[in-house]
Write a protein that holds these residues in place. Structure first.
Motif, mmCIF file in Angstrom:
data_model
loop_
_atom_site.group_PDB
_atom_site.id
_atom_site.type_symbol
_atom_site.label_atom_id
_atom_site.label_comp_id
_atom_site.label_asym_id
_atom_site.label_seq_id
_atom_site.Cartn_x
_atom_site.Cartn_y
_atom_site.Cartn_z
ATOM 1 N N SER A 737 -37.117 22.239 -39.621
ATOM 2 C CA SER A 737 -37.916 21.971 -40.761
ATOM 3 C C SER A 737 -39.276 22.046 -39.977
ATOM 4 N N ALA A 738 -40.428 21.708 -39.826
ATOM 5 C CA ALA A 738 -41.817 21.312 -39.043
ATOM 6 C C ALA A 738 -42.795 21.098 -40.255
ATOM 7 N N MET A 739 -43.766 20.621 -39.418
ATOM 8 C CA MET A 739 -45.057 20.514 -39.824
ATOM 9 C C MET A 739 -45.553 21.849 -40.117
ATOM 10 N N ASN A 740 -45.300 22.527 -38.521
ATOM 11 C CA ASN A 740 -45.989 23.528 -38.069
ATOM 12 C C ASN A 740 -45.794 24.473 -38.357
ATOM 13 N N PRO A 741 -46.030 25.131 -39.658
ATOM 14 C CA PRO A 741 -45.631 27.046 -39.301
ATOM 15 C C PRO A 741 -44.682 27.953 -38.880
ATOM 16 N N ALA A 742 -45.582 27.958 -37.612
ATOM 17 C CA ALA A 742 -45.334 28.827 -36.600
ATOM 18 C C ALA A 742 -44.425 28.137 -36.218
ATOM 19 N N GLN A 745 -40.951 28.641 -37.583
ATOM 20 C CA GLN A 745 -40.810 29.968 -37.428
ATOM 21 C C GLN A 745 -40.134 30.427 -35.646
ATOM 22 N N LYS A 746 -40.298 30.007 -34.786
ATOM 23 C CA LYS A 746 -40.785 30.565 -33.236
ATOM 24 C C LYS A 746 -39.689 29.659 -33.163
ATOM 25 N N ALA A 747 -38.748 28.426 -33.808
ATOM 26 C CA ALA A 747 -37.943 27.740 -33.402
ATOM 27 C C ALA A 747 -35.891 28.627 -34.229
ATOM 28 N N ALA A 748 -36.740 28.293 -35.370
ATOM 29 C CA ALA A 748 -35.474 29.338 -35.521
ATOM 30 C C ALA A 748 -35.306 31.016 -35.204
ATOM 31 N N GLU A 749 -36.577 31.433 -34.829
ATOM 32 C CA GLU A 749 -36.034 32.819 -34.482
ATOM 33 C C GLU A 749 -35.667 32.873 -33.032
ATOM 34 N N ARG A 750 -36.150 31.673 -32.183
ATOM 35 C CA ARG A 750 -35.254 31.517 -30.844
ATOM 36 C C ARG A 750 -33.633 30.987 -30.615
ATOM 37 N N LEU A 772 -41.501 27.069 -49.247
ATOM 38 C CA LEU A 772 -41.403 27.105 -48.242
ATOM 39 C C LEU A 772 -41.524 26.161 -47.153
ATOM 40 N N ARG A 773 -42.557 25.150 -48.052
ATOM 41 C CA ARG A 773 -43.795 24.329 -48.089
ATOM 42 C C ARG A 773 -43.141 22.761 -48.925
ATOM 43 N N VAL A 774 -42.369 22.458 -48.236
ATOM 44 C CA VAL A 774 -41.641 20.490 -49.231
ATOM 45 C C VAL A 774 -42.373 19.756 -48.480
ATOM 46 N N ALA A 775 -42.937 18.461 -48.931
ATOM 47 C CA ALA A 775 -43.510 17.295 -48.765
ATOM 48 C C ALA A 775 -43.941 17.661 -47.250
ATOM 49 N N GLY A 776 -44.705 19.328 -47.336
ATOM 50 C CA GLY A 776 -45.344 19.155 -46.079
ATOM 51 C C GLY A 776 -45.266 20.348 -44.855
ATOM 52 N N ARG A 777 -43.681 20.050 -44.797
ATOM 53 C CA ARG A 777 -42.969 20.452 -43.550
ATOM 54 C C ARG A 777 -42.654 21.611 -44.298
ATOM 55 N N TYR A 778 -43.183 22.988 -43.731
ATOM 56 C CA TYR A 778 -42.147 24.324 -43.344
ATOM 57 C C TYR A 778 -40.949 24.789 -43.226
ATOM 58 N N ARG A 779 -40.140 25.291 -43.958
ATOM 59 C CA ARG A 779 -38.714 25.538 -43.632
ATOM 60 C C ARG A 779 -38.061 26.950 -43.990
ATOM 61 N N TRP A 780 -37.365 27.241 -42.552
ATOM 62 C CA TRP A 780 -36.629 28.338 -42.568
ATOM 63 C C TRP A 780 -35.128 28.161 -42.501
ATOM 64 N N ARG A 781 -34.333 29.311 -42.808
ATOM 65 C CA ARG A 781 -32.653 29.145 -42.766
ATOM 66 C C ARG A 781 -32.402 30.161 -41.907
ATOM 67 N N ILE A 782 -31.491 30.103 -41.400
ATOM 68 C CA ILE A 782 -30.157 30.930 -41.050
ATOM 69 C C ILE A 782 -29.247 30.879 -41.379
ATOM 70 N N LEU A 783 -28.164 31.433 -41.762
ATOM 71 C CA LEU A 783 -26.962 31.529 -42.625
ATOM 72 C C LEU A 783 -25.590 32.554 -41.327
ATOM 73 N N LEU A 784 -25.142 31.575 -41.304
ATOM 74 C CA LEU A 784 -23.954 32.091 -40.583
ATOM 75 C C LEU A 784 -22.517 32.366 -41.608
ATOM 76 N N SER A 806 -39.029 19.071 -30.134
ATOM 77 C CA SER A 806 -38.607 17.482 -30.696
ATOM 78 C C SER A 806 -39.591 17.266 -31.934
ATOM 79 N N ASN A 807 -40.233 18.696 -31.976
ATOM 80 C CA ASN A 807 -40.916 18.689 -33.618
ATOM 81 C C ASN A 807 -40.712 19.320 -34.306
ATOM 82 N N VAL A 808 -39.485 19.881 -34.658
ATOM 83 C CA VAL A 808 -38.946 20.285 -35.105
ATOM 84 C C VAL A 808 -37.108 20.326 -35.773
ATOM 85 N N SER A 809 -36.698 19.560 -36.749
ATOM 86 C CA SER A 809 -35.418 18.974 -37.884
ATOM 87 C C SER A 809 -34.497 20.026 -38.185
#
Ligand code: ADP
Ligand code: ZN
Ligand code: ZN
Length: 820
Positions: A737-742, A745-750, A772-784, A806-809
Motif C-alpha cells: 500500500s502507498a499514498m500514490n497509486p502509480a 503499482q510499480k513496487a508490486a510489479e518490481r 483499491l483505496r482505503v484511508a487514502g492508501r492504494y493497495r495491491w496484492r501478490i499471492l504465492l 520507503s513510501n510503500v508498505s
C-alpha cells in the motif's frame, strides 16, 4: 552505570570450570525502544525468562521482561553491554509462554515486539514506575554509606515509599546501596503500573450485623436482599435493585447494620446474576464423546463435529468441571463477542466467578486487571475471542475453540496475521494438553487433519455428535427459486412462502430470524431474470463490481488475475436489463417488513445497531424475552444463538454468499447457511427454514438443503487438491500500500518480477485489492501458492521491501483467509 567485569571463571567443587558470564535478552519498556536488548547478568542474580527486571537504558532505569537467556556471549563489544540491575518481580509469565510468542513471530514473519503488543494488554509495563519501599519491622545492621542514606531518605516519606528516580536524585551512587538493602531485606522494589491502569475503587455495601430488630419492614427487606447476595454488593447496583435512595442505606449504616466503603474493583467483565445451573445428564452420544475426551491427558487435537443443537456446549462444560476441581484452568475461544453473552452466561451459571472474560472490546483497565487476575494461577475458565489465545493462564489443561471454522479467528491486520487455531495448536503442544475444535461445519483444514490416518497425524482424533439432543429433528429446509417468484409477478424481496410464514409467526406466538448476507464494498453482478453471474474466464471466481469514482464507467474485475471487463448493460445470457450488482441491506429489509407486515415487531441486529458496548446482550435479551417477533440481521445471527422459541429462519438472498471472489466462497457459504439454518427448532417445536435464492441448482444450495456435510466436503476437497489450494497447497499473501497509486503499482510489479524467478511457488498477480483505496492508501496484492509437495520457504521480506522504496508498505500474510 554498568561496570564491565572481566569474564570470570569460578572453580566448582568437582574441579571443573564454568564461565559465569551470562546474558539475557530483554524487552525494554520504553517508548522508542525497538526489539530486544542484551544485558549481562550479575553473578548473584538468578534470572528466569518471564521475570520483570530493572535495567539501565540510556540515562534512566526502566522495567524490562527477560525473554531469552544466552550462554554464549553475544556478538557485541563486551564494554558496550550493561548489567541487569535487579529482579523486580519474578515469574510473571508461565515458562512456555515466551516460546509460544517466539514461534508466532517466526511463523508469521513479524517482530517479537509486534507479537507482544497483541498478546499483552496495553500498558502492562509501559510507563510503569519503579518504586522502593521500606520493609516494616526489618532491623538494619551496619550499613555502608549509600545504603544508610537511602534509608534516611525513605524515613522522610510518610509511607516509607519513594520512586527510584527520586532516590537517585537524593543519593549519588544509589544503586550499590540499594543492592545491599535489597539483599538484607530492608527494602523492596516494585513496579507501579501507570495511572491509566491503576486499580479502580468503587463504593460497596457490606452486611455487618445479622440479627435484625427495631427495623421497618422495608429496612429488613433490604438487609435480607443483601444477605441473599452473599452480604456484598456494589452500591449503585444495589440501590437500583432495591429502588431506594442512598439516604436509606446511610441510615442502616448509622444503625450499624451495613458498611459503605470504597473497595478495589478488578475490572473484569461480570455478567448479570444468573441462576445456578447444574450438569445435565448426558445423552449416550455425549457420554461417549466426553469419555474419549477425558482419555486424552496429553497433547491431542480433537475435532468435535456435532450438528447444530447436538449439545457440544454441554460437553465442553462437563469436560472443564473436573479440571477446575483439580485446581487447573481451561481456555475457551469463541469467534465474536456477539456470541459470548449467551455462552458466558451459561458458563457463569455453571462455574460462577471462576469464569473470566477477555477480549479486545474491554477497556484497557479491564484487560489489565483480567490479566493480573489470570496470573494469580487461581483455577479458572477464561473465555475470550482471538487474542485470548495469549491469556497467561498457569496450569492450562484444556483449550477449546468453539465454532472453529469461523474466519474471525484469523487476524488480517495489523501484523502478526495469526490464526488463533494455529496458535492454539502450538500452545496445546507446549502445554501438553488437549485441544478441542468444535463445529457443526468444520473447516476443511481441520477436517483433513482429523481424518488423516493415525500414522500421518498420531495426535489427532475425530469425534462426532451426529444427532440433536432428544432426537429433535433437524429443521426442514425449503429452497425458494426467486426467478420463479419474479415470473409469477411477485417483485417483493419476500417470497410468497416466506410471507405466509411471517404471517403465521404472529398467530403461533413463535419467533423468527431473518438473515441477510452483508457484502463488503464490492459486489458481484448477476441477472435477476435468469441468475446468470459474470465469472472470470481464467480463475473460476466471479468478477466484482468496481466503482473507481462517480463519473467513471463501472468495471468488472478479477481479484486474482486482474482480468478486466466492462459491465454489460444487459444480461449476456438472456438479454434482460435486470443485470446489476446485487444488494439489499438489513436496513432496507427492515423497512420493507414495516411496510408489508406492520404488526410484526422486529429488531435489527447488525453492526450498526450493536456498535455500543453491551448492545448485543441488550438486543438479544429483548428478543429472548419475546419483546419482538423477528430478529433481522447479518452474519452475527449465525453465531451461537440458542433460543428454543425460534422456529422460523428466513434467508433473504443466499446468492450474496455464493459469488464472492474467493476460492473459499463455497465452503463459507455452506457453513454460514447451515449455521443460520441450525438456529431453528432448538426447542420442543420443530424448526423450518426458507432459503431464497436465484440459483437453486448451485451445488452449495443443494448440499445445504440435504444438510449433508461429508459429500459436500469431499467434492470441495477434490477441487482444492486439483488447484493446489489449502488445505493442500499453502498460500502467502503480500500486501502493498502507498499514498500514490502509480508508486504502489510499480513496487508490486518490481517485486513480482523478482519473485517470478523462483519455481518454488506459483505467482498470482500483482492485482489491485477489491477496494483499491482505503484511508487514502492504494493497495495491491501478490499471492504465492506453494505446492503441497514442497516445504514452503518464504521470500526474504526485507529484501523485497528494499525493492519497494520507503513510501510503500509491504506486509505478508501467511495462510491468508481474506484475499481481497
Ligand atoms: P450446540 O452447542 O451443539 O449447538 P448446545 O450445547 O447449545 O448445542 O445444546 C443445544 C440445546 O440442548 C441447549 O439448549 C442445551 O441446553 C440443550 N442440551 C444439551 N445437552 C443436553 C442434555 N444432555 N440434556 C438436556 N438438554 C441438553
Ligand atoms: Zn481471474
Ligand atoms: Zn439473464
Amino acid at each position: 552505570m554498568s561496570n564491565p567485569a572481566p569474564l570470570l571463571a569460578l572453580a566448582e567443587p568437582e574441579g571443573t570450570y564454568r564461565a559465569v558470564d551470562r546474558w539475557v535478552e530483554v524487552l525494554v519498556d520504553c517508548s522508542g525502544a525497538q526489539g530486544l536488548y542484551t544485558y549481562r547478568l550479575p553473578i548473584d542474580l538468578s534470572v528466569q525468562t518471564g521475570d520483570i527486571l530493572s535495567v539501565p537504558f540510556g540515562p534512566q532505569q526502566v522495567g524490562a521482561i527477560a525473554i531469552r537467556l544466552l550462554t554464549t556471549p553475544p556478538d557485541l563489544d563486551p564494554g558496550q553491554i550493561r548489567e541487569v540491575e535487579s529482579i523486580v518481580s519474578p515469574g510473571f509469565f508461565p515458562p512456555a509462554y515466551w516460546e509460544l510468542l517466539d514461534r508466532v513471530a517466526h511463523y508469521y514473519h513479524t517482530s517479537l515486539m509486534q507479537v507482544v503488543k497483541v498478546a499483552l494488554p496495553p500498558g502492562l509495563l509501559m510507563r510503569s514506575q519503579r518504586r522502593i519501599r521500606r520493609v516494616e519491622g526489618a532491623e538494619a545492621g551496619i550499613l555502608r554509606g549509600t545504603a544508610q542514606q537511602i534509608l534516611d531518605v525513605l524515613k522522610d516519606s510518610k509511607t516509607g515509599d519513594y520512586s527510584w528516580v527520586h532516590i537517585q536524585r537524593q543519593v549519588s551512587g544509589a544503586s550499590r546501596g540499594l543492592q545491599e538493602l535489597l539483599k538484607q531485606g530492608l527494602v523492596e522494589s516494585y513496579l507501579l503500573p501507570p495511572i491509566a491502569v491503576r486499580p479502580k475503587l468503587r463504593q460497596s455495601v457490606t452486611l455487618v450485623a445479622e440479627d435484625i430488630c427495631e427495623l421497618t419492614q422495608r429496612q429488613s427487606e433490604i438487609l435480607d436482599l443483601l444477605k441473599r447476595q452473599g452480604g456484598e454488593a456494589w452500591l449503585n447496583e444495589f440501590l437500583q435493585q432495591c429502588h431506594v435512595s442512598s439516604s436509606v442505606l446511610k441510615t442502616l449504616e448509622r444503625k450499624g447494620y451495613l458498611a459503605i466503603q470504597p473497595r478495589e474493583v478488578l475490572r473484569t467483565e461480570r455478567g448479570v446474576l444468573t441462576d445456578e445451573d447444574r450438569s445435565r445428564s448426558l445423552t449416550s452420544d455425549q457420554v461417549s464423546v466426553l469419555e474419549q475426551i477425558q482419555q486424552c491427558q496429553e497433547f491431542t487435537e480433537i475435532l468435535l463435529h456435532g450438528v447444530t443443537g447436538s449439545g457440544k456446549t454441554e460437553v465442553y462444560l462437563q469436560a472443564i468441571a473436573p479440571i477446575l476441581e483439580r485446581g487447573e484452568s481451561a481456555l475457551v475461544l469463541v469467534p465474536e463477542i456477539g456470541l459470548t453473552p449467551q455462552l458466558t452466561d451459561r458458563f457463569r451459571a455453571r462455574f460462577g466467578d471462576r469464569v473470566c472474560v477477555y477480549h479486545s472490546a474491554l477497556s484497557e483497565g479491564e484487560r489489565y486487571d483480567t490479566w493480573r487476575q489470570m496470573l494469580t494461577g487461581k483455577p479458572q475458565v477464561a473465555i475470550g475471542t482471538r487474542s485470548a489465545i495469549f491469556a497467561p493462564l498457569p496450569k492450562l489443561s484444556l483449550i477449546i475453540l468453539d465454532e472453529e471454522h469461523d474466519s474471525s479467528f484469523k487476524q488480517d491486520q495489523p501484523a502478526p496475521c495469526y490464526h488463533a487455531r494455529t496458535v492454539a495448536q502450538w500452545r496445546a503442544q507446549l502445554e501438553n494438553c488437549p485441544l478441542i475444535l468444535g463445529s457443526a461445519t468444520p473447516s476443511l483444514e481441520s477436517w483433513v487433519r482429523a481424518k488423516q490416518s493415525q500414522a500421518e497425524t498420531p495426535n489427532s482424533r475425530y469425534l462426532s455428535l451426529p444427532k440433536r439432543v432428544y432426537d429433535r429433528p433437524m429443521p426442514a429446509i425449503e429452497v425458494v427459486d426467486m426467478r420463479q417468484e419474479l415470473r409469477e409477478r411477485n417483485g417483493s424481496i419476500f417470497s410468497r412462502s416466506l410471507q405466509t410464514a411471517l404471517n403465521e409467526l404472529q398467530e403461533t406466538r413463535q419467533q423468527g430470524l431473518l438473515f441477510i448476507h452483508r457484502r463488503g464494498h464490492s459486489t458481484f453482478v448477476s441477472c435477476r431474470s435468469c441468475g446468470y453471474v459474470m465469472d472470470c474466464p481464467n480463475c473460476d471466481v466471479s468478477l466484482s463490481y468496481h466503482h473507481v469514482h462517480a463519473e467513471a464507467r463501472p468495471l468488472l474485475r478479477c481479484h486474482y488475475c486482474n482480468h478486466v471487463a466492462s459491465q454489460p448493460s444487459a444480461c449476456p445470457s438472456c438479454g434482460s436489463s435486470y443485470f446489476k450488482n446485487f444488494g439489499s441491506g438489513t436496513q432496507k429489509v427492515a423497512q420493507e417488513l414495516g411496510r408489508q407486515f406492520p404488526a410484526l415487531r422486529t429488531i435489527r441486529f447488525d453492526s450498526d445497531t450493536t456498535r455500543n458496548k453491551g448492545a448485543h446482550r441488550a438486543l438479544l435479551t429483548k428478543f429472548a424475552q419475546r419483546e419482538a417477533d423477528l430478529l433481522v440481521g447479518t452474519q452475527m445471527l449465525t453465531k451461537g444463538i440458542d433460543l428454543p422459541q425460534v422456529t422460523l429462519v428466513g434467508i433473504i438472498a443466499a446468492d450474496g454468499l455464493l459469488n464472492l471472489q474467493d476460492f473459499r466462497a463455497s465452503e463459507r457459504a455452506f457453513q454460514t447457511l447451515l449455521q443460520v439454518a441450525g438456529r431453528a427448532g432448538r426447542g420442543d417445536e420443530p424448526g423450518r427454514v426458507i432459503l431464497q435464492t436465484y440459483s437453486p441448482e448451485h451445488p452449495v444450495i443443494e448440499a445445504v438443503q440435504r444438510q449433508e456435510y461429508e459429500p459436500f466436503v469431499t467434492s470441495e476437497l477434490q477441487q482444492r487438491s486439483a488447484l493446489n489450494y489449502p488445505p493442500y497447497g499453502k498460500l502467502a499473501l503480500l500486501r502493498f500500500s502507498a499514498m500514490n497509486p502509480a508508486v504502489v503499482q510499480k513496487a508490486a510489479e518490481r517485486v513480482a518480477q523478482t519473485l517470478s524467478q523462483s519455481d518454488d511457488y506459483e505467482l498470482l498477480g500483482p492485482a489491485p485489492a477489491t477496494v483499491l483505496r482505503v484511508a487514502g492508501r492504494y493497495r495491491w496484492r501478490i499471492l504465492l501458492k506453494f505446492p503441497q509437495s514442497v516445504v514452503p520457504v518464504m521470500p526474504d521480506l526485507e529484501e523485497l521491501r528494499s525493492l519497494c522504496g520507503s513510501n510503500v508498505s509491504l506486509t505478508i500474510d501467511i495462510d491468508p483467509l481474506n484475499l481481497i
